[in-house]
Write an enzyme that holds these catalytic residues in place. Structure first.
Site, short mmCIF file in Angstrom:
data_model
loop_
_atom_site.label_atom_id
_atom_site.label_comp_id
_atom_site.label_asym_id
_atom_site.label_seq_id
_atom_site.Cartn_x
_atom_site.Cartn_y
_atom_site.Cartn_z
N GLU A 161 8.73 16.26 -10.40
CA GLU A 161 8.23 15.59 -9.20
C GLU A 161 6.83 16.10 -8.93
O GLU A 161 6.58 17.30 -9.04
CB GLU A 161 9.16 15.89 -8.02
CG GLU A 161 8.83 15.18 -6.75
CD GLU A 161 8.81 13.67 -6.86
OE1 GLU A 161 7.71 13.10 -6.67
OE2 GLU A 161 9.85 13.06 -7.13
N LYS B 146 2.03 -4.98 -7.13
CA LYS B 146 0.87 -5.86 -7.33
C LYS B 146 0.56 -5.96 -8.82
O LYS B 146 0.56 -4.95 -9.53
CB LYS B 146 -0.35 -5.33 -6.58
CG LYS B 146 -0.20 -5.40 -5.07
CD LYS B 146 -1.45 -4.92 -4.39
CE LYS B 146 -1.31 -4.99 -2.88
NZ LYS B 146 -2.47 -4.43 -2.18
N ASP C 8 8.29 4.19 -8.85
CA ASP C 8 7.36 3.35 -8.09
C ASP C 8 7.19 2.02 -8.83
O ASP C 8 6.76 2.01 -9.98
CB ASP C 8 6.02 4.06 -7.95
CG ASP C 8 5.09 3.38 -6.96
OD1 ASP C 8 5.21 2.14 -6.77
OD2 ASP C 8 4.23 4.06 -6.39
N ASP D 156 15.67 -1.08 -7.76
CA ASP D 156 16.06 -2.18 -6.88
C ASP D 156 15.11 -3.35 -7.06
O ASP D 156 15.30 -4.41 -6.47
CB ASP D 156 16.03 -1.73 -5.42
CG ASP D 156 14.61 -1.36 -4.99
OD1 ASP D 156 13.98 -0.53 -5.67
OD2 ASP D 156 14.12 -1.91 -3.98
#
Length: 197
Positions: A58, A112, A108, A144
């Site tokens: 992370e 766009k 992530d 998702d």
């Protein structure tokens, strides 16, 4: 040398591969979560699987601190955190053929179009995963985002050194922090798993 009071491994170098033998008290199969979020999934998974070692990756300090806090509270000797960008660790720091599994959950989605090149799972990812995994090692994916899921399945379908496989039920039933929130809102989790040759 690893400070046992801290589960976050302080990288001595960002150009030398990790010394996995010095990271854990026992040599056993390694699984890596790329982007471990608040570490709720990884801490519980490591607790349930003491016969495996786990690294959570992370880049955000607050999140990796949660891995340390939760892992120490659970008394886990088989868990370590590394604070760095996931793609960098995979490409440069994870020793070749060292991981039995890679877990990438809710990365992530960069929704766009002009930003999609930043997505972790792109056309180069299968080659990096293949290099990191032991023979028979598995990449587990969850998201998702339907568009990103379509991209994930496309890049792995084109990767001849991987074949689609099932996510074990015991693993699928263990939710991440994002997944719990999404499930409560009625948002479906999209899953896929790919095994290397």
């Amino acid at each position: 040398m690893l400070n046992v009071e801290n589960l976050v491994y302080d990288l001595p170098s960002i150009v030398q591969p990790l010394d996995l033998g010095g990271l854990f008290p026992k040599s056993q199969p390694l699984e890596v979560e790329l982007g471990c979020g608040d570490a709720s999934f990884l801490v519980e998974y490591a607790r349930r699987n003491p016969d495996r070692n786990f690294i959570g990756v992370e880049r955000l300090l607050g999140r990796i601190a949660k891995l340390d806090r939760k892992g120490r509270r659970a008394g886990l000797a088989n868990l370590r955190g590394v604070r760095i960008e996931s793609s960098y660790l995979l490409q440069f720091l994870l020793p070749p053929h060292s991981a039995a599994a890679l877990h990438i959950y809710f990365p992530d989605p960069w929704p766009k179009k002009k930003h999609r090149r930043h997505r972790l799972i792109g056309e180069l990812f299968p080659a990096l995963a293949h290099a990191a995994l032991v023979p028979g090692g598995v990449v587990y994916l969850r998201t998702d985002d339907a568009d990103y899921f379509s991209q994930m399945t496309e890049v792995f379908s084109a990767a001849k050194k991987f074949k689609q496989t099932e996510t074990p039920m015991a693993l699928a039933e263990l939710f991440t922090d994002f997944e719990r929130d999404f499930s409560a809102q009625g948002i479906k989790t999209l899953r896929a798993a790919y095994q290397r040759d």
